[in-house]
Enzyme design. Structure first.
Site, PDB file in Angstrom:
ATOM      1  N   ASP A  96       0.850  -1.186   0.000  1.00  0.00           N
ATOM      2  CA  ASP A  96       0.000   0.000   0.000  1.00  0.00           C
ATOM      3  C   ASP A  96       0.889   1.240   0.000  1.00  0.00           C
ATOM      4  OD1 ASP A  96      -2.146   1.782   0.434  1.00  0.00           O
ATOM      5  OD2 ASP A  96      -3.201   0.273   1.623  1.00  0.00           O
ATOM      6  N   ASP A 197      -2.903   4.666  -2.515  1.00  0.00           N
ATOM      7  CA  ASP A 197      -3.921   5.290  -1.672  1.00  0.00           C
ATOM      8  C   ASP A 197      -4.363   6.642  -2.261  1.00  0.00           C
ATOM      9  OD1 ASP A 197      -5.300   5.370   1.000  1.00  0.00           O
ATOM     10  OD2 ASP A 197      -4.058   7.160   1.240  1.00  0.00           O
ATOM     11  N   GLU A 248      -6.753   3.587  -5.551  1.00  0.00           N
ATOM     12  CA  GLU A 248      -7.939   3.976  -4.790  1.00  0.00           C
ATOM     13  C   GLU A 248      -8.357   5.347  -5.297  1.00  0.00           C
ATOM     14  OE1 GLU A 248      -9.433   4.643  -0.200  1.00  0.00           O
ATOM     15  OE2 GLU A 248      -7.472   5.373  -0.801  1.00  0.00           O
ATOM     16  N   HIS A 322     -10.587  -1.912   4.972  1.00  0.00           N
ATOM     17  CA  HIS A 322     -10.306  -1.381   6.301  1.00  0.00           C
ATOM     18  C   HIS A 322     -11.004  -0.043   6.569  1.00  0.00           C
ATOM     19  CE1 HIS A 322      -7.596   0.567   3.536  1.00  0.00           C
ATOM     20  NE2 HIS A 322      -7.381   1.522   4.423  1.00  0.00           N
ATOM     21  N   ASP A 323     -11.590   0.562   5.539  1.00  0.00           N
ATOM     22  CA  ASP A 323     -12.286   1.843   5.692  1.00  0.00           C
ATOM     23  C   ASP A 323     -13.803   1.704   5.656  1.00  0.00           C
ATOM     24  OD1 ASP A 323     -10.052   3.476   5.951  1.00  0.00           O
ATOM     25  OD2 ASP A 323      -9.855   3.795   3.796  1.00  0.00           O
TER      26      ASP A 323
END
Length: 551
Positions: A96, A197, A248, A322-323
């Site tokens: 990431d 990200d 993302e 995870h969000d």
């Protein structure tokens, strides 16, 4: 060489996955110890959220040093062992990369604050509009204004996220060179993929007040974003055709994603978009309680499915990360129908056109945390909004109700490995509380159970590898306006797949336009036989996937 269109990616949040040393935090050695579990599931890649050196203000998305592993997660030797052991099992590692911003503890930002003009230019500093007035009225995604005042310079720096996460200045060619260098460093360590990200925020447009919103239109899918991504591709991961990448894309447009993930555009392999996970928001407002809009969910999923296909671009398909809250709590049903609805939701996504992502515990049907005290929460966004909601006049009880539905901590409780103490996650005290339902919902109880959620996911993953139609087929939405049925057809070289999902507790009967007599059932989530042909009867949260071979 793996084909990412036939692959499935398993996401690990290292902090909550498995703790090998009893300090209450998951670590790299914990992941090494669970590689056989991921191989059993059938995943091809492991995407791990950041484990670089970080003060952990945003759980590692505030990077202090891109080249070193935070000691709380382990050592570089541990990482190299993880890469080697994963490779032995045919699993690639995906890292990431947080390239929109760094931590305020990063040496670059420290030098910037010390007045070094070279490093000040690594970030975005601007004069205010007047005494005490920031350069723009943009809002931070974590609440409050997106500019922080630095008295020594009489200037502000931009932070689209937490105040401890200053945005990088991608207009500076030196910054772009540094980013490519970081990617090459990890490629040399054996990394096989990268997730970038909020990468569509790196190109900012004009720094102006936004009188129509929170500022995002000035920095989302900015004017030089495609140029920056093509340059990063050319100077790093594009040098190895085996590297898989995903971006993302925050509040993105589909038209931009045709380029981000276009087969010929030389930017990224695929994109995450999140519009389908805002159907329980009020407009763009997350911190409210409204029922999710099923028809809007279908509209968004299918418009992206067909739009990306028509433009030869590739999606990541997913419910969880995870969000996001746990999908079975969000669009399924806890309790009696938890397993049934978890399987239905999995089938709905896994047969779509795109690369599926499975977030740790999703394959077990893990649920939201159910926290009742603010002391149980850890996420900076949740803590900020607990305060903000009450400042807006909501009661504490209402604020708690909203957090229990929308908090990112819902997905960050420890992975539930067994019914032993702390769900087998740690021998110590976990950094965030374990969901009390771990006694019933855990990996040990599911791996050997033929009828478990885990084994349903395992079958879905094996079907993708067996049937090319799942990876390569066209997609046609069916019954777009049906109030309870999500259905679509896949077609490829004379083969057909029909995917039928009842999203609600009420039984439904559907009369297909075509006769389904020539189809056989590929998979379903009820053990009792289903009926189809002239009409299809779907029980609560039932899914049936039908297959017709080429003549």
């Amino acid at each position: 060489m793996k084909d990412f269109k036939k692959s499935v990616i398993y996401q690990i949040y290292p902090k909550s996955f498995c703790d090998s040393d009893g300090d209450g935090l998951g670590d790299l050695r914990g992941i090494i110890g669970k590689l056989d579990y991921i191989k059993e599931l059938g995943a091809d890649y492991i995407w791990m959220t950041p484990f670089f050196v970080s003060p952990q203000n945003d759980n590692g998305y505030d990077v202090e040093d891109y080249y070193n592993i935070d000691p709380r997660y382990g050592t570089m030797e541990d990482f190299q062992e993880l890469a080697a052991e994963a490779d032995k099992r045919g699993i690639g590692l995906m890292l990431d990369m947080v390239f929109n911003h760094t931590s305020s503890h990063h040496q670059w930002f420290k030098k910037a604050l010390a007045g070094d003009e070279t490093y000040k230019n690594y970030y975005i500093f601007r004069k205010g509009k007047g005494p005490g007035v920031p350069p723009t009225n943009w809002e931070s995604k974590f609440g409050g204004n997106a500019w922080e005042y630095v008295p020594e310079f009489d200037e502000y720096y931009l932070h689209l996220f937490d105040v401890s996460q200053p945005d990088l200045n991608w207009e500076n060619e030196e910054v772009r060179r540094e980013m490519a260098k970081i990617v090459r460093f990890w490629m040399e360590k054996g990394v096989r993929g990268f997730r970038f990200d909020v990468v569509n925020l790196i190109s900012k447009a004009a720094y102006e007040d936004d009188y129509q919103g929170d500022g995002r239109r000035f920095y989302t899918d900015g004017p030089r974003i495609h140029e920056f991504l093509r340059e990063l591709n050319e100077n790093s991961f594009g040098q190895n055709p085996e590297i898989v990448t995903v971006g993302e894309m925050s509040s993105t447009s589909m038209e931009n994603c045709f380029l981000y993930a276009g087969a010929e555009s030389k930017e990224l392999s695929m994109v995450f978009s999140f519009h389908h996970l805002k159907v329980d928001f009020a407009g763009n407002e997350k911190w409210v309680l409204v029922p999710y809009d099923f028809r809007k969910l279908k509209d968004i999923l299918f418009s992206w499915q067909t739009g990306m296909a028509e433009n030869n671009a590739w999606n990541a398909v997913f419910w969880c990360n995870h969000d996001q809250p746990r999908v079975v709590s969000r669009f399924g049903k806890e309790g009696k129908y938890r397993e049934i609805s978890a399987k239905m939701l999995a089938a709905a996504i896994h047969f779509m056109r795109g690369t599926p992502y499975v977030y740790q515990g999703e394959e077990l049907g893990m649920t939201n945390a159910g926290f009742t005290e603010i002391s149980q929460y850890r996420d900076v966004e949740s803590l900020n909004h607990f305060r903000i909601l009450q400042e807006k006049g909501l009661s504490q009880d209402d604020a708690y109700r909203i957090l229990r539905v929308h908090s990112r901590d819902n997905s960050r409780t420890p992975m539930q490995w067994s019914d032993e103490k702390e769900a087998g996650f740690t021998e110590g005290t976990p950094w965030i509380g374990v969901n009390p339902n771990y006694k019933e919902i855990n990996a040990a109880a599911q791996v050997g159970s033929e009828d478990s959620v885990f084994n349903f996911y395992k079958k879905l993953i094996s079907l993708r590898k067996k049937y090319d139609i799942i990876a390569y087929g066209d997609i046609t939405p069916i019954e777009a306006n049906h109030p309870a049925l999500l259905a679509y057809k896949r077609s490829w070289q004379g083969e057909n797949l029909m995917v039928l999902c009842n999203f609600f507790e009420k039984e439904l009967i559907w009369k297909p336009e075509e006769n389904l007599k020539g189809y056989v059932k590929l998979i379903g989530n009820y053990s009792e036989e289903s009926s189809w042909e002239d009409e299809v009867k779907l029980r609560p949260f039932e899914t049936i996937v039908l297959y017709q071979a080429a003549e």
